[in-house]
Write a protein that holds these residues in place. Structure first.
Motif, PDB file in Angstrom:
ATOM      1  N   THR A  59      30.288  86.596  49.097  1.00  0.00           N
ATOM      2  CA  THR A  59      29.089  85.934  48.589  1.00  0.00           C
ATOM      3  C   THR A  59      28.166  85.575  49.744  1.00  0.00           C
ATOM      4  O   THR A  59      28.614  85.117  50.795  1.00  0.00           O
ATOM      5  N   SER A  61      23.630  84.641  50.645  1.00  0.00           N
ATOM      6  CA  SER A  61      22.427  83.995  50.113  1.00  0.00           C
ATOM      7  C   SER A  61      21.572  84.955  49.294  1.00  0.00           C
ATOM      8  O   SER A  61      20.613  84.541  48.647  1.00  0.00           O
ATOM      9  N   PHE A 157      33.591  78.692  51.911  1.00  0.00           N
ATOM     10  CA  PHE A 157      33.989  78.914  50.522  1.00  0.00           C
ATOM     11  C   PHE A 157      35.385  78.356  50.229  1.00  0.00           C
ATOM     12  O   PHE A 157      35.678  78.028  49.075  1.00  0.00           O
ATOM     13  N   LYS A 160      34.615  74.845  49.390  1.00  0.00           N
ATOM     14  CA  LYS A 160      33.969  74.824  48.083  1.00  0.00           C
ATOM     15  C   LYS A 160      35.012  74.968  46.968  1.00  0.00           C
ATOM     16  O   LYS A 160      34.962  74.255  45.959  1.00  0.00           O
ATOM     17  N   GLU A 171      30.828  72.668  41.934  1.00  0.00           N
ATOM     18  CA  GLU A 171      31.202  73.504  43.074  1.00  0.00           C
ATOM     19  C   GLU A 171      31.739  74.867  42.647  1.00  0.00           C
ATOM     20  O   GLU A 171      32.248  75.621  43.477  1.00  0.00           O
ATOM     21  N   MET A 173      32.050  78.765  41.693  1.00  0.00           N
ATOM     22  CA  MET A 173      31.386  79.944  42.225  1.00  0.00           C
ATOM     23  C   MET A 173      30.373  80.499  41.232  1.00  0.00           C
ATOM     24  O   MET A 173      29.336  81.030  41.631  1.00  0.00           O
ATOM     25  N   ARG A 175      28.386  78.897  39.279  1.00  0.00           N
ATOM     26  CA  ARG A 175      27.126  78.157  39.451  1.00  0.00           C
ATOM     27  C   ARG A 175      26.416  78.607  40.729  1.00  0.00           C
ATOM     28  O   ARG A 175      25.191  78.718  40.759  1.00  0.00           O
ATOM     29  N   TYR A 176      27.182  78.837  41.768  1.00  0.00           N
ATOM     30  CA  TYR A 176      26.603  79.293  43.036  1.00  0.00           C
ATOM     31  C   TYR A 176      25.994  80.677  42.868  1.00  0.00           C
ATOM     32  O   TYR A 176      24.903  80.964  43.370  1.00  0.00           O
ATOM     33  N   TRP A 177      26.698  81.551  42.148  1.00  0.00           N
ATOM     34  CA  TRP A 177      26.183  82.895  41.896  1.00  0.00           C
ATOM     35  C   TRP A 177      24.933  82.847  41.019  1.00  0.00           C
ATOM     36  O   TRP A 177      24.026  83.659  41.190  1.00  0.00           O
ATOM     37  N   LYS A 180      22.154  81.985  43.555  1.00  0.00           N
ATOM     38  CA  LYS A 180      21.817  82.878  44.668  1.00  0.00           C
ATOM     39  C   LYS A 180      22.100  84.358  44.452  1.00  0.00           C
ATOM     40  O   LYS A 180      21.660  85.190  45.246  1.00  0.00           O
TER      41      LYS A 180
END
Length: 281
Positions: A59, A61, A157, A160, A171, A173, A175-177, A180
């Motif tokens: 993963t 940015s 990560f 995280k 936290e 992944m 949501r992070y994906w 970004k």
């Protein structure tokens, strides 16, 4: 100096697997889009046979590679290796890439088959079906001495994941994906899990371009407005047909034949024109 092959020469496989870094290049189909080049470091890649290469996609940015490979009709990808120690060499793999997204059966299958170490933050595995291999001299590439792999990304990560497993849903992944990895800088869709999580949790993807030229996510790059060259050509052809048919019936077949010939040439024009005046396929 340079040489080309349809598959990876057996003599180069050991050298490839010893490398510490390589580059990945992709681009959208539209000439208005941005070419992407990404460095990849670590022992996170492998060769399956002599015509298939894969690497573990961590993963980041952005998600340019994923978006370009998933774009309908695209999938083009180039992998580049450099020799920084020993004899000079540049090696490229040209092919079509496949995105095996984390959590899919295809992802799980290759992980098990190739014994891939999946660490926190792994987004997908990119598989390249190679159709051409090329070597070149690399005489101008400087020498570098390898020190060590960076652990910063893996550490980030891992922390995280620990927070997520401790009960902090924010936290995750997914949501992070969603933030970004949902769209490329040109607005092309990216990770399916990111897109799904964005809809589910109402997360607005981060903006990756600034200024008036920044595209909107999900807007096709080849959409054009206003009067185009193709419109002018169509008008001219229509007028020629109308004049020919009106002046003499005997010229009807000849006119049709001429216009068909002209259309063949017109269809050959797009590759020689800038993207702003290319015809729709």
């Amino acid at each position: 100096m340079g040489a080309f092959f349809e598959t990876i020469p057996e003599s180069l496989i050991k050298w490839v697997l010893e490398q510490k870094v390589f580059w990945v290049s992709t681009a959208p189909l539209s000439g208005k889009g941005h070419v992407n080049v990404s460095p990849k470091g670590g022992q996170v890649f492998g060769i399956i046979g002599v015509d298939t290469f894969y690497y573990v996609d961590m993963t980041g940015s952005g998600c340019e590679t994923i978006s370009h490979l998933l774009e309908p009709g695209n999938g083009r990808i180039t992998i580049l290796f450099n020799a920084f120690e020993g004899p000079p060499r540049i090696l490229r793999f040209w092919g079509k890439g496949r995105v095996l997204e984390n959590g899919t059966s295809a992802f799980n299958d290759i992980v098990e088959r190739e014994n891939i170490n999946v660490v926190p933050g792994v987004r997908s595995i990119i598989v390249v079906d190679i159709h051409q291999v090329g070597t070149s001299c690399g005489f101008s590439v400087p020498k570098f001495a390898f020190q060590e792999f960076r652990t910063t990304l893996n550490d980030f990560f891992k922390r995280k994941e620990d927070k997520y497993l401790a009960g902090n849903e924010k936290e995750s992944m997914d949501r992070y994906w969603a933030l970004k990895s949902s769209y490329s800088m040109d607005g092309l869709p990216g990770m399916e899990r990111g897109l799904k999580a964005g809809r589910q949790y109402q997360i607005t993807p981060m903006k990756k371009m600034v200024g008036p030229s920044a595209p909107k996510n999900g807007v096709k790059l080849n959409m054009r407005k206003g009067f185009q060259l193709e419109h002018l050509i169509i008008i001219v052809l229509t007028l020629l047909l109308a004049v020919s048919l009106a002046t003499h019936p005997a010229l009807q077949q000849q006119a049709r034949t001429r216009i068909q010939d002209m259309m063949i040439h017109v269809r050959a024009v797009p590759d020689a024109l800038p993207s702003s005046v290319r015809f729709r396929g």
